[in-house]
Design an enzyme around this catalytic site. Sequence first.
Site, PDB file in Angstrom:
ATOM      1  N   HIS A   1      -9.659   7.725   7.777  1.00 23.93           N
ATOM      2  CA  HIS A   1      -9.866   7.990   9.202  1.00 23.93           C
ATOM      3  C   HIS A   1     -10.593   9.327   9.338  1.00 23.93           C
ATOM      4  O   HIS A   1     -10.532  10.175   8.445  1.00 23.93           O
ATOM      5  CB  HIS A   1      -8.539   8.166   9.940  1.00 23.93           C
ATOM      6  CG  HIS A   1      -7.591   7.003   9.880  1.00 23.93           C
ATOM      7  ND1 HIS A   1      -7.913   5.749  10.332  1.00 23.93           N
ATOM      8  CD2 HIS A   1      -6.298   6.932   9.472  1.00 23.93           C
ATOM      9  CE1 HIS A   1      -6.848   4.946  10.192  1.00 23.93           C
ATOM     10  NE2 HIS A   1      -5.871   5.639   9.664  1.00 23.93           N
TER      11      HIS A   1
ATOM     12  N   SER B   1       3.176   7.810  11.437  1.00 29.47           N
ATOM     13  CA  SER B   1       1.991   7.167  10.873  1.00 29.47           C
ATOM     14  C   SER B   1       1.056   8.176  10.214  1.00 29.47           C
ATOM     15  O   SER B   1       1.217   9.393  10.364  1.00 29.47           O
ATOM     16  CB  SER B   1       1.219   6.455  11.991  1.00 29.47           C
ATOM     17  OG  SER B   1       0.559   7.435  12.784  1.00 29.47           O
ATOM     18  N   CYS B   2       0.072   7.655   9.528  1.00 30.98           N
ATOM     19  CA  CYS B   2      -0.921   8.511   8.865  1.00 30.98           C
ATOM     20  C   CYS B   2      -1.616   9.428   9.866  1.00 30.98           C
ATOM     21  O   CYS B   2      -1.778  10.626   9.620  1.00 30.98           O
ATOM     22  CB  CYS B   2      -1.940   7.631   8.143  1.00 30.98           C
ATOM     23  SG  CYS B   2      -2.557   6.259   9.143  1.00 30.98           S
ATOM     24  N   ASN B   3      -2.007   8.891  11.008  1.00 33.49           N
ATOM     25  CA  ASN B   3      -2.703   9.706  12.006  1.00 33.49           C
ATOM     26  C   ASN B   3      -1.777  10.754  12.608  1.00 33.49           C
ATOM     27  O   ASN B   3      -2.171  11.913  12.789  1.00 33.49           O
ATOM     28  CB  ASN B   3      -3.275   8.815  13.116  1.00 33.49           C
ATOM     29  CG  ASN B   3      -4.535   8.103  12.668  1.00 33.49           C
ATOM     30  OD1 ASN B   3      -5.457   8.731  12.149  1.00 33.49           O
ATOM     31  ND2 ASN B   3      -4.589   6.790  12.854  1.00 33.49           N
TER      32      ASN B   3
ATOM     33  N   THR C   1       0.825  -1.217   0.000  1.00 30.42           N
ATOM     34  CA  THR C   1       0.000   0.000   0.000  1.00 30.42           C
ATOM     35  C   THR C   1       0.860   1.268   0.000  1.00 30.42           C
ATOM     36  O   THR C   1       0.657   2.170  -0.817  1.00 30.42           O
ATOM     37  CB  THR C   1      -0.917  -0.015   1.240  1.00 30.42           C
ATOM     38  OG1 THR C   1      -1.661  -1.229   1.205  1.00 30.42           O
ATOM     39  CG2 THR C   1      -1.860   1.163   1.248  1.00 30.42           C
TER      40      THR C   1
ATOM     41  N   GLN D   1      -5.491   7.364   4.941  1.00 28.11           N
ATOM     42  CA  GLN D   1      -4.395   6.609   5.558  1.00 28.11           C
ATOM     43  C   GLN D   1      -3.408   6.049   4.539  1.00 28.11           C
ATOM     44  O   GLN D   1      -2.224   5.895   4.843  1.00 28.11           O
ATOM     45  CB  GLN D   1      -4.970   5.459   6.406  1.00 28.11           C
ATOM     46  CG  GLN D   1      -5.558   4.281   5.646  1.00 28.11           C
ATOM     47  CD  GLN D   1      -6.969   4.520   5.110  1.00 28.11           C
ATOM     48  OE1 GLN D   1      -7.563   5.554   5.375  1.00 28.11           O
ATOM     49  NE2 GLN D   1      -7.507   3.552   4.374  1.00 28.11           N
TER      50      GLN D   1
ATOM     51  N   GLY E   1       4.569   2.114  11.422  1.00 27.91           N
ATOM     52  CA  GLY E   1       4.337   0.879  12.164  1.00 27.91           C
ATOM     53  C   GLY E   1       5.526   0.464  13.018  1.00 27.91           C
ATOM     54  O   GLY E   1       5.412  -0.432  13.856  1.00 27.91           O
TER      55      GLY E   1
ATOM     56  N   GLY F   1      -1.168   9.767  20.945  1.00 29.14           N
ATOM     57  CA  GLY F   1      -0.642  10.978  21.593  1.00 29.14           C
ATOM     58  C   GLY F   1       0.863  10.901  21.794  1.00 29.14           C
ATOM     59  O   GLY F   1       1.613  11.784  21.337  1.00 29.14           O
TER      60      GLY F   1
ATOM     61  N   ARG G   1     -10.415   3.828  10.393  1.00 30.47           N
ATOM     62  CA  ARG G   1     -10.930   2.808   9.466  1.00 30.47           C
ATOM     63  C   ARG G   1     -10.449   1.431   9.943  1.00 30.47           C
ATOM     64  O   ARG G   1      -9.328   1.295  10.431  1.00 30.47           O
ATOM     65  CB  ARG G   1     -10.493   3.103   8.027  1.00 30.47           C
ATOM     66  CG  ARG G   1      -8.961   3.167   7.807  1.00 30.47           C
ATOM     67  CD  ARG G   1      -8.381   1.808   7.501  1.00 30.47           C
ATOM     68  NE  ARG G   1      -6.973   1.790   7.274  1.00 30.47           N
ATOM     69  CZ  ARG G   1      -6.057   1.403   8.170  1.00 30.47           C
ATOM     70  NH1 ARG G   1      -6.412   1.057   9.389  1.00 30.47           N
ATOM     71  NH2 ARG G   1      -4.786   1.366   7.842  1.00 30.47           N
TER      72      ARG G   1
HETATM   73  P1  NAD Z   1       1.267  -3.707   3.113  1.00 31.60           P
HETATM   74  O1  NAD Z   1       1.030  -5.003   3.754  1.00 31.60           O
HETATM   75  O2  NAD Z   1       0.232  -3.130   2.209  1.00 31.60           O
HETATM   76  O3  NAD Z   1       2.626  -3.737   2.289  1.00 31.60           O
HETATM   77  C1  NAD Z   1       3.797  -4.282   2.807  1.00 31.60           C
HETATM   78  C2  NAD Z   1       4.544  -4.999   1.688  1.00 31.60           C
HETATM   79  O4  NAD Z   1       5.778  -5.483   2.201  1.00 31.60           O
HETATM   80  C3  NAD Z   1       3.782  -6.187   1.144  1.00 31.60           C
HETATM   81  O5  NAD Z   1       3.878  -6.155  -0.266  1.00 31.60           O
HETATM   82  C4  NAD Z   1       4.544  -7.387   1.717  1.00 31.60           C
HETATM   83  O6  NAD Z   1       4.469  -8.513   0.878  1.00 31.60           O
HETATM   84  C5  NAD Z   1       5.937  -6.839   1.767  1.00 31.60           C
HETATM   85  N1  NAD Z   1       6.855  -7.517   2.675  1.00 31.60           N
HETATM   86  C6  NAD Z   1       6.570  -8.314   3.733  1.00 31.60           C
HETATM   87  N2  NAD Z   1       7.711  -8.749   4.310  1.00 31.60           N
HETATM   88  C7  NAD Z   1       8.721  -8.219   3.601  1.00 31.60           C
HETATM   89  C8  NAD Z   1      10.144  -8.315   3.681  1.00 31.60           C
HETATM   90  N3  NAD Z   1      10.744  -9.021   4.632  1.00 31.60           N
HETATM   91  N4  NAD Z   1      10.881  -7.632   2.779  1.00 31.60           N
HETATM   92  C9  NAD Z   1      10.305  -6.901   1.808  1.00 31.60           C
HETATM   93  N5  NAD Z   1       8.958  -6.803   1.672  1.00 31.60           N
HETATM   94  C10 NAD Z   1       8.192  -7.446   2.557  1.00 31.60           C
HETATM   95  O7  NAD Z   1       1.602  -2.698   4.298  1.00 31.60           O
HETATM   96  P2  NAD Z   1       1.433  -1.114   4.286  1.00 31.60           P
HETATM   97  O8  NAD Z   1       0.028  -0.784   4.630  1.00 31.60           O
HETATM   98  O9  NAD Z   1       2.030  -0.563   3.059  1.00 31.60           O
HETATM   99  O10 NAD Z   1       2.287  -0.718   5.575  1.00 31.60           O
HETATM  100  C11 NAD Z   1       3.686  -0.592   5.508  1.00 31.60           C
HETATM  101  C12 NAD Z   1       4.144   0.279   6.666  1.00 31.60           C
HETATM  102  O11 NAD Z   1       3.537   1.561   6.524  1.00 31.60           O
HETATM  103  C13 NAD Z   1       3.762  -0.222   8.062  1.00 31.60           C
HETATM  104  O12 NAD Z   1       4.763   0.191   8.973  1.00 31.60           O
HETATM  105  C14 NAD Z   1       2.482   0.535   8.338  1.00 31.60           C
HETATM  106  O13 NAD Z   1       2.227   0.685   9.713  1.00 31.60           O
HETATM  107  C15 NAD Z   1       2.816   1.872   7.707  1.00 31.60           C
HETATM  108  N6  NAD Z   1       1.646   2.672   7.331  1.00 31.60           N
HETATM  109  C16 NAD Z   1       0.556   2.093   6.756  1.00 31.60           C
HETATM  110  C17 NAD Z   1      -0.542   2.872   6.459  1.00 31.60           C
HETATM  111  C18 NAD Z   1      -1.787   2.281   5.874  1.00 31.60           C
HETATM  112  O14 NAD Z   1      -2.859   2.761   6.156  1.00 31.60           O
HETATM  113  N7  NAD Z   1      -1.712   1.269   5.058  1.00 31.60           N
HETATM  114  C19 NAD Z   1      -0.510   4.239   6.706  1.00 31.60           C
HETATM  115  C20 NAD Z   1       0.658   4.825   7.231  1.00 31.60           C
HETATM  116  C21 NAD Z   1       1.729   4.020   7.557  1.00 31.60           C
END
Ligand code: NAD
Length: 337
Positions: A220, A139-141, A11, A301, A110, A195, A168
């Site tokens: 969100h 993070s997004c929030n 994502t 997000q 994360g 916070g 969400r």
């Molecule tokens: P996601 O699951 O959509 O994408 C993660 C990708 O990493 C997947 O393609 C997965 O296959 C891959 N992956 C797993 N293990 C791996 C490894 N060892 N090496 C390389 N790739 C690997 O996750 P996301 O939503 O993109 O979240 C990624 C980070 O961003 C997290 O820390 C999350 O907390 C943070 N984040 C997410 C959002 C959200 O809403 N999706 C918003 C802000 C921050």
Amino acid sequence: MIQVAINGYGTIGKRVADAVREQPDMEVLGVAKTRPNFEAETAVEKGYPLYAAIEDRADRFAEAGLEIAGPVEDLVSNADIVVDATPSGIGAENKSLYEEYDTPALYQGGEDADLVDVSFNARSNFEAATGTQHVRVVSCNTTGLSRVIAPLQEAYGVEKVRATLVRRGGDPGQTSRGPINDILPDPVTIPSHHGPDVETIFPDLDIDTLGMKVPATLMHMHSLNVTLEEAVDAAEIRDRFADESRLFLIPESMSIDGSGKLKEYAHDAGRPRGDLWENCIWEESISTVGRDCYLFQGIHQESDVVPENVDAIRAVLGASDATDSIATTNEHLGIGF
Ligand code: NAD
């Protein structure tokens, strides 16, 4: 050109790759994935060299007809910087890989704050990241809260922030997430972890947050109460926010009553993936009662952290100052309606 590696192409990673590609001073050296899927296919179609994040699984890509450029180690060693966008906790496991090749790395919200030298938000503490090796784009929030708090704090001083985050349950693609038909206090303990996360950006801020989870995937919603150090007219705050490039004030005339129409608007406006990189603040909701300021904002997000990652790349490498980087990112991404 800054050579950027993206490790984790989900994502966040796929959006950061596309945003990097749009910038005049950086390019995508390659993206690393653990397994072939539709995102791996589109990465190849877009021309991003694809690397295998886990060597034992490299054969699976060939079986799916996808050519692999090499192991993730090659990508990391040749990059000027890595954006780690792997799931929560995996970034921490990857840190030693980046250290081995002495490649600076960005991590996502994360990961724990103590993994890194600095937690980052472009509007609030861009310079703090310069010259560091390990930076967490919050993070997004936390990004959404920081963008609002920074201008209020600079102009009026902030005595206290109270925020309720209606979150969400999952992203649109996260079919296994819930709740399906419920409203959860989440976390049920108060204050929530959000916070303290904001305090990684504003160490002296007094902030309490409460979290909930609802059966929604689009965005969100934050309900915010900021007690300022002086009484201010709501109109003045609206004018101040209108000057902030990553705050979108939704005018009453648009008749956007919630996340659904916001996303529809983003699609109609031609935004890639319907992304909303800005905080979406309902202009009419910006109100003051004495020193208390109130507002509602929608936070997409999946995308608000994307321009922050682009800015963090320049910040870490000392390639730009905050004003120029934010302006460049905004221009080439197309931020601002
Ligand atoms: P996601 O699951 O959509 O994408 C993660 C990708 O990493 C997947 O393609 C997965 O296959 C891959 N992956 C797993 N293990 C791996 C490894 N060892 N090496 C390389 N790739 C690997 O996750 P996301 O939503 O993109 O979240 C990624 C980070 O961003 C997290 O820390 C999350 O907390 C943070 N984040 C997410 C959002 C959200 O809403 N999706 C918003 C802000 C921050």
